[in-house]
Design a protein around this motif. Sequence first.
Motif, PDB file in Angstrom:
ATOM      1  N   LEU A  83      -3.585  -0.295  -5.007  1.00 15.09           N
ATOM      2  CA  LEU A  83      -4.528  -0.770  -3.933  1.00 15.09           C
ATOM      3  C   LEU A  83      -3.756  -2.015  -3.329  1.00 15.09           C
ATOM      4  CD1 LEU A  83      -7.804  -2.657  -4.618  1.00 15.09           C
ATOM      5  CD2 LEU A  83      -6.297  -1.891  -6.292  1.00 15.09           C
ATOM      6  N   GLN A  87      -7.785  -4.602   2.181  1.00 17.26           N
ATOM      7  CA  GLN A  87      -7.552  -3.650   3.174  1.00 17.26           C
ATOM      8  C   GLN A  87      -8.852  -2.749   3.265  1.00 17.26           C
ATOM      9  OE1 GLN A  87      -3.897  -1.435   2.615  1.00 17.26           O
ATOM     10  NE2 GLN A  87      -2.665  -2.862   3.798  1.00 17.26           N
ATOM     11  N   GLY A  88      -9.816  -2.875   2.271  1.00 11.64           N
ATOM     12  CA  GLY A  88     -10.943  -2.041   2.408  1.00 11.64           C
ATOM     13  C   GLY A  88     -10.594  -0.757   1.591  1.00 11.64           C
ATOM     14  N   GLY A  89     -11.754   0.043   1.806  1.00 16.39           N
ATOM     15  CA  GLY A  89     -11.582   1.452   1.075  1.00 16.39           C
ATOM     16  C   GLY A  89     -12.082   1.471  -0.513  1.00 16.39           C
ATOM     17  N   TYR A  90     -12.519   0.042  -0.973  1.00 18.84           N
ATOM     18  CA  TYR A  90     -12.805   0.133  -2.206  1.00 18.84           C
ATOM     19  C   TYR A  90     -14.152  -0.899  -2.133  1.00 18.84           C
ATOM     20  CZ  TYR A  90      -8.465   1.885  -3.729  1.00 18.84           C
ATOM     21  OH  TYR A  90      -7.454   2.852  -3.877  1.00 18.84           O
ATOM     22  N   GLU A  95     -13.020  -5.276  -5.664  1.00 15.73           N
ATOM     23  CA  GLU A  95     -11.816  -6.286  -5.017  1.00 15.73           C
ATOM     24  C   GLU A  95     -12.048  -7.665  -5.244  1.00 15.73           C
ATOM     25  OE1 GLU A  95      -9.914  -5.332  -1.733  1.00 15.73           O
ATOM     26  OE2 GLU A  95     -10.872  -3.517  -1.173  1.00 15.73           O
TER      27      GLU A  95
END
Length: 276
Positions: A83, A87-90, A95
Amino acid sequence: MAIIIVVVLLASTIGAFLFVTGDASASGTEVKIGSKVKLSYIGKLPDGRVFDTSIYSVAVDNTTYPKTPLFSFSGTSDKPLELTVGQGGYIKGFEYGILGLKAGQTKNISIPVSLGYGAIDSTKLVTFDLTETVPVTDVLTTAEFKTIFGVDATSVSKITDPRYGWDVWVIGVDPVTGQVTVWNDVTSGSTYKAYANSDDASYGWDITATVSGGSITVVHQLDGSSAGYVKGYDGGDSSKFIVYQVADGKVTINTDSKAEVKGTTIYFVVTILSVS
């Protein structure tokens, strides 16, 4: 400095992150916003059951690492996560939790609901009686039939009921009224498996069915200990789900795809493999 302040504030205000073992002498680039990171992880519930992992040896070891009902792992090798931080998505807690780590270091991350998958979605909860009464012969609309069975009704045909596991005969379809007459082919006193999946025997639970007159009394063989441990499969809209609660003569199921991790603190054991 901004990253350090964020982590310090999070740790001091909500106690989100618990550092444990790692290579204290590890050198190299630290994880920061924008870093490209490759890591391995084990995700656990508060009771220690694993709901997700990237490590094959963990995935196949159910003795040392007991699993949640909806745990799945495909393949026969490790699947490290890659990752770009920020950037996001988690989930945010994941993070935030790896900031400052270096390759070779391992950390336990404790993530509260607010930084995890969020609260339980009450719209995904479905409740029904522990003991139900079902008619032997029933009349459904064509739309209701397709919602329950996933196919269009055809006269004089047999299909398995995805809810109760018994055979259902379609004995009449009226194209004018759009009504479908069905007969539940139940042997009184028999045990069936409700909400089962023909491809995976771990889905579903036993029910007893007793026929009296034109009615079937269905008793679900569930109790308080079933919550969080029993899963089901609905061939209709809800698909896979877990038993959320059994209390006061009622069964509540949670059809949310994230049912196992919403509304609870979750834990990750993360090992950083590389940082760039």
